[in-house]
Design an enzyme around this catalytic site. Structure first.
Site, mmCIF file in Angstrom:
data_model
loop_
_atom_site.group_PDB
_atom_site.id
_atom_site.type_symbol
_atom_site.label_atom_id
_atom_site.label_comp_id
_atom_site.label_asym_id
_atom_site.label_seq_id
_atom_site.Cartn_x
_atom_site.Cartn_y
_atom_site.Cartn_z
ATOM 1 N N LYS A 75 0.809 -1.235 0.000
ATOM 2 C CA LYS A 75 0.000 0.000 0.000
ATOM 3 C C LYS A 75 0.839 1.280 0.000
ATOM 4 O O LYS A 75 0.363 2.353 0.348
ATOM 5 C CB LYS A 75 -0.982 0.050 1.194
ATOM 6 C CG LYS A 75 -1.949 -1.106 1.196
ATOM 7 C CD LYS A 75 -2.852 -1.060 -0.006
ATOM 8 C CE LYS A 75 -2.839 -2.300 -0.798
ATOM 9 N NZ LYS A 75 -3.338 -2.192 -2.144
ATOM 10 N N THR A 101 2.790 0.869 -4.871
ATOM 11 C CA THR A 101 3.428 -0.106 -5.766
ATOM 12 C C THR A 101 2.874 -0.008 -7.198
ATOM 13 O O THR A 101 3.625 -0.050 -8.170
ATOM 14 C CB THR A 101 3.149 -1.542 -5.233
ATOM 15 O OG1 THR A 101 3.250 -1.525 -3.810
ATOM 16 C CG2 THR A 101 4.082 -2.550 -5.832
ATOM 17 N N THR A 102 1.558 0.102 -7.291
ATOM 18 C CA THR A 102 0.899 0.144 -8.597
ATOM 19 C C THR A 102 1.406 1.340 -9.409
ATOM 20 O O THR A 102 1.677 1.229 -10.614
ATOM 21 C CB THR A 102 -0.636 0.275 -8.404
ATOM 22 O OG1 THR A 102 -1.046 -0.616 -7.369
ATOM 23 C CG2 THR A 102 -1.395 -0.010 -9.683
ATOM 24 N N HIS A 149 7.530 -7.274 -2.104
ATOM 25 C CA HIS A 149 7.338 -6.633 -0.804
ATOM 26 C C HIS A 149 8.358 -7.172 0.207
ATOM 27 O O HIS A 149 8.311 -6.814 1.377
ATOM 28 C CB HIS A 149 5.932 -6.913 -0.267
ATOM 29 C CG HIS A 149 4.824 -6.191 -0.999
ATOM 30 N ND1 HIS A 149 4.945 -4.916 -1.493
ATOM 31 C CD2 HIS A 149 3.547 -6.577 -1.298
ATOM 32 C CE1 HIS A 149 3.800 -4.563 -2.056
ATOM 33 N NE2 HIS A 149 2.949 -5.546 -1.965
ATOM 34 N N SER A 156 -4.658 2.978 3.999
ATOM 35 C CA SER A 156 -4.857 2.396 2.674
ATOM 36 C C SER A 156 -5.093 0.880 2.788
ATOM 37 O O SER A 156 -5.967 0.310 2.131
ATOM 38 C CB SER A 156 -3.631 2.683 1.799
ATOM 39 O OG SER A 156 -3.820 2.182 0.506
ATOM 40 N N TYR A 177 6.657 8.251 -1.837
ATOM 41 C CA TYR A 177 5.343 8.522 -2.437
ATOM 42 C C TYR A 177 5.037 10.026 -2.359
ATOM 43 O O TYR A 177 4.568 10.627 -3.325
ATOM 44 C CB TYR A 177 4.288 7.718 -1.658
ATOM 45 C CG TYR A 177 2.886 7.801 -2.213
ATOM 46 C CD1 TYR A 177 2.429 6.870 -3.141
ATOM 47 C CD2 TYR A 177 2.000 8.798 -1.789
ATOM 48 C CE1 TYR A 177 1.132 6.933 -3.644
ATOM 49 C CE2 TYR A 177 0.716 8.870 -2.280
ATOM 50 C CZ TYR A 177 0.277 7.945 -3.204
ATOM 51 O OH TYR A 177 -1.011 8.014 -3.697
ATOM 52 N N GLY A 228 -5.409 8.120 -3.307
ATOM 53 C CA GLY A 228 -4.065 8.535 -3.692
ATOM 54 C C GLY A 228 -3.680 9.884 -3.111
ATOM 55 O O GLY A 228 -3.065 10.703 -3.784
HETATM 56 P P1 A3P Z 1 -4.828 5.114 -1.013
HETATM 57 O O1 A3P Z 1 -5.546 3.906 -0.482
HETATM 58 O O2 A3P Z 1 -4.261 5.981 0.068
HETATM 59 O O3 A3P Z 1 -5.658 5.889 -1.963
HETATM 60 P P2 A3P Z 1 -0.281 -0.234 -3.703
HETATM 61 O O4 A3P Z 1 -0.212 0.088 -5.143
HETATM 62 O O5 A3P Z 1 1.062 -0.405 -3.063
HETATM 63 O O6 A3P Z 1 -1.238 -1.320 -3.415
HETATM 64 O O7 A3P Z 1 -0.835 1.085 -2.988
HETATM 65 C C1 A3P Z 1 -2.155 1.527 -3.191
HETATM 66 C C2 A3P Z 1 -2.200 2.994 -2.876
HETATM 67 O O8 A3P Z 1 -1.608 3.727 -3.971
HETATM 68 C C3 A3P Z 1 -3.644 3.488 -2.768
HETATM 69 O O9 A3P Z 1 -3.582 4.590 -1.844
HETATM 70 C C4 A3P Z 1 -3.923 3.951 -4.190
HETATM 71 O O10 A3P Z 1 -4.990 4.859 -4.306
HETATM 72 C C5 A3P Z 1 -2.584 4.602 -4.550
HETATM 73 N N1 A3P Z 1 -2.364 4.656 -6.001
HETATM 74 C C6 A3P Z 1 -2.631 3.691 -6.908
HETATM 75 N N2 A3P Z 1 -2.331 4.106 -8.145
HETATM 76 C C7 A3P Z 1 -1.879 5.380 -8.020
HETATM 77 C C8 A3P Z 1 -1.432 6.355 -8.954
HETATM 78 N N3 A3P Z 1 -1.415 6.106 -10.247
HETATM 79 N N4 A3P Z 1 -1.042 7.553 -8.476
HETATM 80 C C9 A3P Z 1 -1.057 7.818 -7.144
HETATM 81 N N5 A3P Z 1 -1.483 6.941 -6.205
HETATM 82 C C10 A3P Z 1 -1.889 5.722 -6.640
#
Ligand code: A3P
Length: 322
Positions: free
Chosen positions: A66, A69-70, A134, A164, A222, A290
């Site tokens: 969280k 990563t995405t 991770h 998150s 981030y 995000g």
């Molecule tokens: P929030 O739940 O705070 O909105 P992961 O990718 O490690 O699973 O993390 C998910 C978090 O990254 C979520 O945060 C998600 O909304 C945010 N996230 C996913 N894609 C994003 C992007 N393109 N830009 C910014 N934040 C992003």
């Protein structure tokens, strides 16, 4: 995906019996090399450690769950693919037809969850191979020693990562985001017992790695990606060995990549609204707000003080803050 223990080898069962164990609402956990894993993830970690052979050009994107990563996957794919794709031709880009998690496999969940030989059909990899993980740095280090491969770590504020994860877990389990769930997750988070926890040791492993070996380990945040996206994207591009040319910058490629990988753009794509990972996780669950500081909407002042005190104490003297 996290719950079944039916892939455990006899050796792993024996190992688990010698490790500290605990459990949370999702399953049984054990602490291996300083990090907490569900049992079947531990099996994947062991499979990785026993079998992974790095290639010199490999890139590993590392993060605590969280932490964004995405987003890091999307940005890295866009940077590395840019010579192959025309950003003015939006139909011609892998990020438009697949989720970043469908393009960049997790070493433990996608490559080594089931056994020693990765299933290459789901993730056909070309050079440079892009992986994510991770796992903390000390757990992957032995496999990578002597390898010049590059590691990017994305760090995120611990309180935002916790909030998150709360929303993600409730969505994953088809539950309302109840306060009682947050309160129990908060207690586990503070005690360090939880999937891939403790977060402070996780971040410290990469922080130290980046100080010792800055050519091979890049430490990103981030929050900095949010406040200075262009500068951070250029920093990532330089580190990955594909800096922007003057011409690319003049043509607005930095901004185009940031727009392509923005939360609004990615979450609005059909594939991310309706698609799933091969382990059946909805792609849409990877996108929420995000925002930086969303924790302020959910944690009480007492919770904030407790978490801050623990993290300050754990990071004392390291030069790392988050
Ligand atoms: P929030 O739940 O705070 O909105 P992961 O990718 O490690 O699973 O993390 C998910 C978090 O990254 C979520 O945060 C998600 O909304 C945010 N996230 C996913 N894609 C994003 C992007 N393109 N830009 C910014 N934040 C992003």
């Amino acid at each position: 995906m996290l719950l079944r223990d039916d892939n455990l080898s006899e050796e792993t069962k024996k190992l688990i019996s010698s490790l500290p164990t605990d459990k949370d609402a999702q399953g049984k956990l054990c602490k291996y090399q300083g990090c907490w894993y569900y049992y079947n993830t531990l099996q994947a970690v062991i499979n990785f450690q026993e079998n992974f052979q790095p290639q010199d050009t490999d890139i590993i994107l590392a993060s605590f769950p969280k932490a964004g990563t995405t987003w890091l996957k999307a940005l890295s794919v866009a940077l590395l693919e840019r010579s192959k794709h025309d950003h003015d031709d939006p139909l011609n880009h892998p990020l438009l037809s697949d989720n970043p998690h469908g393009i960049v496999p997790f070493l433990e969940f996608d490559m080594y969850l089931k056994g020693s030989t990765p299933d290459q059909t789901k993730f056909p990899l070309s050079s440079p191979r892009l992986f994510s993980t991770h796992m903390p740095l000390h757990t992957i280090k032995e496999n990578l020693k002597d390898s010049p491969c590059k590691i990017v770590y994305l760090c995120r504020n611990a309180k935002d990562a916790l909030i998150s994860r709360w929303f993600y877990r409730c969505k994953y389990q088809n539950k309302d985001a109840a306060r009682s769930i947050l309160e129990s997750m908060f207690e586990s988070f503070c005690s360090g017992v939880g999937f891939y926890g403790p977060i402070w040791d996780h971040a410290l492993s990469y922080w130290k790695g980046s100080l010792e070996n800055p050519k091979n380990v890049l430490f990103m945040r981030y929050e900095e990606l949010k406040t200075e996206p262009s500068a951070q994207l250029k920093r990532l591009a330089e580190f990955l060995g594909c800096p922007f040319t003057e011409e690319e910058e003049e043509n607005g490629l930095v901004e185009k990549i940031l727009e392509l990988c923005s939360l609004d753009n990615l979450s609005g794509l059909e594939v991310n609204k309706t698609g799933k990972t091969w382990t059946n996780v909805d792609y849409k669950s990877y996108f929420r707000k995000g925002e930086v500081g969303d924790w302020k909407n959910y944690l009480t002042p007492e919770m904030e003080t407790k978490i801050d005190m623990i993290i300050d104490e754990k990071l004392k003297g390291s030069g790392l803050t988050f």
